[in-house]
Design an enzyme around this catalytic site. Sequence first.
Site, mmCIF file in Angstrom:
data_model
loop_
_atom_site.group_PDB
_atom_site.id
_atom_site.type_symbol
_atom_site.label_atom_id
_atom_site.label_comp_id
_atom_site.label_asym_id
_atom_site.label_seq_id
_atom_site.Cartn_x
_atom_site.Cartn_y
_atom_site.Cartn_z
ATOM 1 N N ARG A 134 -41.708 -84.115 -14.148
ATOM 2 C CA ARG A 134 -40.803 -85.247 -14.312
ATOM 3 C C ARG A 134 -40.468 -85.500 -15.779
ATOM 4 O O ARG A 134 -39.371 -85.976 -16.097
ATOM 5 C CB ARG A 134 -41.394 -86.499 -13.669
ATOM 6 C CG ARG A 134 -41.263 -86.525 -12.148
ATOM 7 C CD ARG A 134 -41.483 -87.928 -11.607
ATOM 8 N NE ARG A 134 -42.857 -88.363 -11.825
ATOM 9 C CZ ARG A 134 -43.856 -88.126 -10.983
ATOM 10 N NH1 ARG A 134 -43.636 -87.424 -9.881
ATOM 11 N NH2 ARG A 134 -45.073 -88.569 -11.238
ATOM 12 N N SER A 172 -40.663 -103.120 -15.249
ATOM 13 C CA SER A 172 -42.022 -103.631 -15.141
ATOM 14 C C SER A 172 -42.775 -102.951 -14.001
ATOM 15 O O SER A 172 -44.009 -102.909 -14.006
ATOM 16 C CB SER A 172 -42.000 -105.146 -14.924
ATOM 17 O OG SER A 172 -41.160 -105.506 -13.834
ATOM 18 N N ASN A 216 -42.443 -99.708 -13.398
ATOM 19 C CA ASN A 216 -42.703 -98.316 -13.787
ATOM 20 C C ASN A 216 -44.131 -98.088 -14.284
ATOM 21 O O ASN A 216 -44.569 -96.947 -14.424
ATOM 22 C CB ASN A 216 -41.725 -97.863 -14.865
ATOM 23 C CG ASN A 216 -40.333 -97.608 -14.341
ATOM 24 O OD1 ASN A 216 -39.346 -97.715 -15.071
ATOM 25 N ND2 ASN A 216 -40.214 -97.271 -13.051
ATOM 26 N N ARG A 247 -46.467 -95.692 -12.371
ATOM 27 C CA ARG A 247 -46.409 -94.237 -12.490
ATOM 28 C C ARG A 247 -47.675 -93.711 -13.159
ATOM 29 O O ARG A 247 -48.425 -94.481 -13.770
ATOM 30 C CB ARG A 247 -45.168 -93.837 -13.290
ATOM 31 C CG ARG A 247 -43.872 -94.205 -12.597
ATOM 32 C CD ARG A 247 -42.663 -93.654 -13.307
ATOM 33 N NE ARG A 247 -41.432 -93.927 -12.570
ATOM 34 C CZ ARG A 247 -40.407 -93.098 -12.482
ATOM 35 N NH1 ARG A 247 -40.445 -91.930 -13.097
ATOM 36 N NH2 ARG A 247 -39.333 -93.418 -11.799
#
EC number: 2.5.1.-
Length: 220
Positions: free
Chosen positions: A3, A36, A38, A41
């Site tokens: 990614r 907020s 993210n 991850r």
Amino acid sequence: MKRIFGHRKGVEAVRRAVEAARDAKIKHLTLFAFSSENWKRPKDEVSDIMELIAIFIHRELQTYHQQNMRFQMIGEREGLGPKVLGALEAAENLTRDNTGLHVVVAVNYGSRTEIARAAAALAREAVAGRISPDEIDEAMMSGRLDTAGIPDPDLIIRTSGEQRLSNFLMWQSAYSELVFLSCLWPEFSRETFDEALAEYARRSRRFGGVAETAAALTGS
């Protein structure tokens, strides 16, 4: 590919979007860099994204400053690392008085949290007796948001085939035109931007009244 490869290509798309907005004489461009949500991850991916944001600002800042662009961050600063926060604040301080394209970078941003913070600020003022609860209106709420002083967006472009706002500028987008694109963000190009602007120009902007053609962007 991992990614992070897409994120690196996404930085190149940011550069293309900024340049296209500048050339189109758009006054405000808001980029959703990191939400907020993210933080959910993987830690390595979050670290890489923050590093990319800081590197992009360091590399492009002087050029954009010379082009009279202004940078501003919206979102919660608490929780951001010193490197990325330092880069964002340096960009704000250096370009504060510039009058060209106003680039708003949303980092650690979530619209629900923003609205809740604005409501809490108004509540504190009411408790302190500085305002009456009956005085609170839309203008007061807008003035307590991160985007205070920035026009509401005329157009919101969402890539990747997704058709949702994902907690982005929900108060401010009440009358925004929405354009959903199938291309992924790393593929975003000047031509894609021009297509979105052309679609916007075909829309009728009524705001509850008589229809008017959206001939030009006036907000962000």
